[in-house]
Design an enzyme around this catalytic site. Sequence first.
Site, short mmCIF file in Angstrom:
data_model
loop_
_atom_site.label_atom_id
_atom_site.label_comp_id
_atom_site.label_asym_id
_atom_site.label_seq_id
_atom_site.Cartn_x
_atom_site.Cartn_y
_atom_site.Cartn_z
N ARG A 78 -0.03 -8.50 9.66
CA ARG A 78 -0.07 -8.12 11.08
C ARG A 78 -1.07 -8.99 11.85
O ARG A 78 -0.88 -9.25 13.03
CB ARG A 78 -0.34 -6.63 11.24
N GLN A 109 1.25 8.11 4.17
CA GLN A 109 1.38 7.76 2.75
C GLN A 109 0.89 8.91 1.88
O GLN A 109 1.55 9.31 0.91
CB GLN A 109 0.56 6.50 2.45
N GLY A 162 0.82 -1.21 0.00
CA GLY A 162 0.00 0.00 0.00
C GLY A 162 0.86 1.26 0.00
O GLY A 162 0.50 2.28 -0.60
N ASP A 166 -0.12 0.74 13.18
CA ASP A 166 0.05 -0.67 12.79
C ASP A 166 0.12 -1.60 13.99
O ASP A 166 0.11 -2.82 13.84
CB ASP A 166 1.32 -0.82 11.93
N ARG A 206 -9.00 -4.33 9.58
CA ARG A 206 -8.33 -4.79 10.82
C ARG A 206 -9.20 -4.66 12.05
O ARG A 206 -8.91 -5.30 13.06
CB ARG A 206 -7.00 -4.06 11.03
C1 S3P Z 1 2.88 3.85 6.27
C2 S3P Z 1 1.86 4.61 6.75
C3 S3P Z 1 0.69 4.06 7.44
C4 S3P Z 1 0.95 2.64 7.90
C5 S3P Z 1 1.58 1.79 6.84
C6 S3P Z 1 2.92 2.40 6.43
C7 S3P Z 1 4.01 4.51 5.57
O1 S3P Z 1 -0.40 4.08 6.55
O2 S3P Z 1 -0.26 2.05 8.33
O3 S3P Z 1 1.80 0.48 7.32
O4 S3P Z 1 5.07 3.90 5.39
O5 S3P Z 1 3.84 5.68 5.20
P1 S3P Z 1 -1.33 5.40 6.34
O6 S3P Z 1 -0.49 6.45 5.74
O7 S3P Z 1 -2.42 4.95 5.41
O8 S3P Z 1 -1.83 5.73 7.71
#
Ligand code: S3P
Length: 432
Positions: free
Chosen positions: A392, A169, A94, A319, A350
């Site tokens: 997870r 993200q 993701g 997480d 989750r």
């Molecule tokens: C992450 C941001 C988080 C996290 C994911 C990794 C990252 O997601 O849950 O495992 O590396 O920027 P979100 O930005 O959707 O909160």
Amino acid sequence: MRRRFEPAGPLRGHVTPPPDKSISHRAALFAAMTDEPVRIENYLRADDTMSTLDAIRSLGAGVQEENGTVLVRGVGMRTAAPTTGGMLDVGNAGTLLRILPGWLAGQPGGLWRLDGDESIRRRPVDRIVEPLRLMGAELEARDGRLPPLVVKGAELTGIDYQLPVASAQVKSCLLLAGLLAEGHTAVTEPAQSRDHTERIICRARVPFEREGLRLLVYPVDELELDDVVVPGDPSSGSFLAAAACLVPGSRVCLDAVALNWTRTGFFRIAQRMGAVVVGELEERESASSTEEPAGELDIAQAPLEATTVGADEVPLAIDELPLVALLGCFAEGETVVSGAAELRLKESDRIAGVVDGLRALGADIDATDDGFAVRGGTGLEGGTLDARGDHRLAMLGAIAGLASRDGVEVEGMEAAAVSYPQFEEAVAGLTS
Ligand code: S3P
């Protein structure tokens, strides 16, 4: 793949968690955007971060791997276009799906299609599509919100954007696009999320400002990035730490783990619940930190008490919230997590996975729209937990098994390879 985790005796010893997943993704992407070669030491070799290396290779970067070190020969900020028309397979990642389009969107003439596995096709991308369109990019998603995602590069213009939900993200995607956009780009989060992108941008000698939760970037033609050393992943380490919090007589030391305060929320929560956690767990470092601090965390079992976790704390432990539910099963009183609706949009839903999974093991737990409530103190009997293809949840089931009375069978343990391929060996090393 089914795996059984029996009730364990005390966990004891030192363990170095695998390299951090978030920092590995960012190091590879930024190295690909740099003109000079960048060496990344201790790069994570797991499914998600291998997808990132494959993606930057497809975009023209040279990638050489040797004993945990990756040497990236980047293509520069504004030259990812040679692979126009390219398919980019993000697998289950993701973070790659949401961050990479920020770079691609600013490559006029480029055209890419990002797609991945069955779970990635359920991860919403409208959160990046909307702001990137405001910047002038052309994107198309299935039903307007899901992958496959088609990105057509364009000349971008900076925007002043307020994120509806704290997301590292989305923030990172827009900061990357901002480096290619005309004028300045401002991104404001409702709460602090992990700040690895900000730190790497500062280290790449790019003009950058932070005013509380408002971040400002300006266009640049090139990045100057020194070699990157990736510290251990506190999210992966948290699973072993949770086992140490729960199994009587345990004491585990996590070595060389990332101590960036935007990632250590779970350890502060566990400490508040009564677990013994010794290490550098500041609430906040100086706003100008650019390095990724690393060090030791020492965790020992102690009686636990319930706690509440609200919206401001959620992004700092996003997480690890499944582990807060697990600790809640063993803590006196009611543990409540709220403001965490984002959990429904992770590799699986989750909230449903944690609540159904732990309830099947004997927990007194209920889902809410944006979190869960657990009435604890009685521990867990055991049974079967379905990982639902989510790394997870697979590791949650395993740790629940170690702390349970009868053991837990995890259905779909192979999912752990997404972030922690050596998870079972690490558990065995601490329990033998
Ligand atoms: C992450 C941001 C988080 C996290 C994911 C990794 C990252 O997601 O849950 O495992 O590396 O920027 P979100 O930005 O959707 O909160």
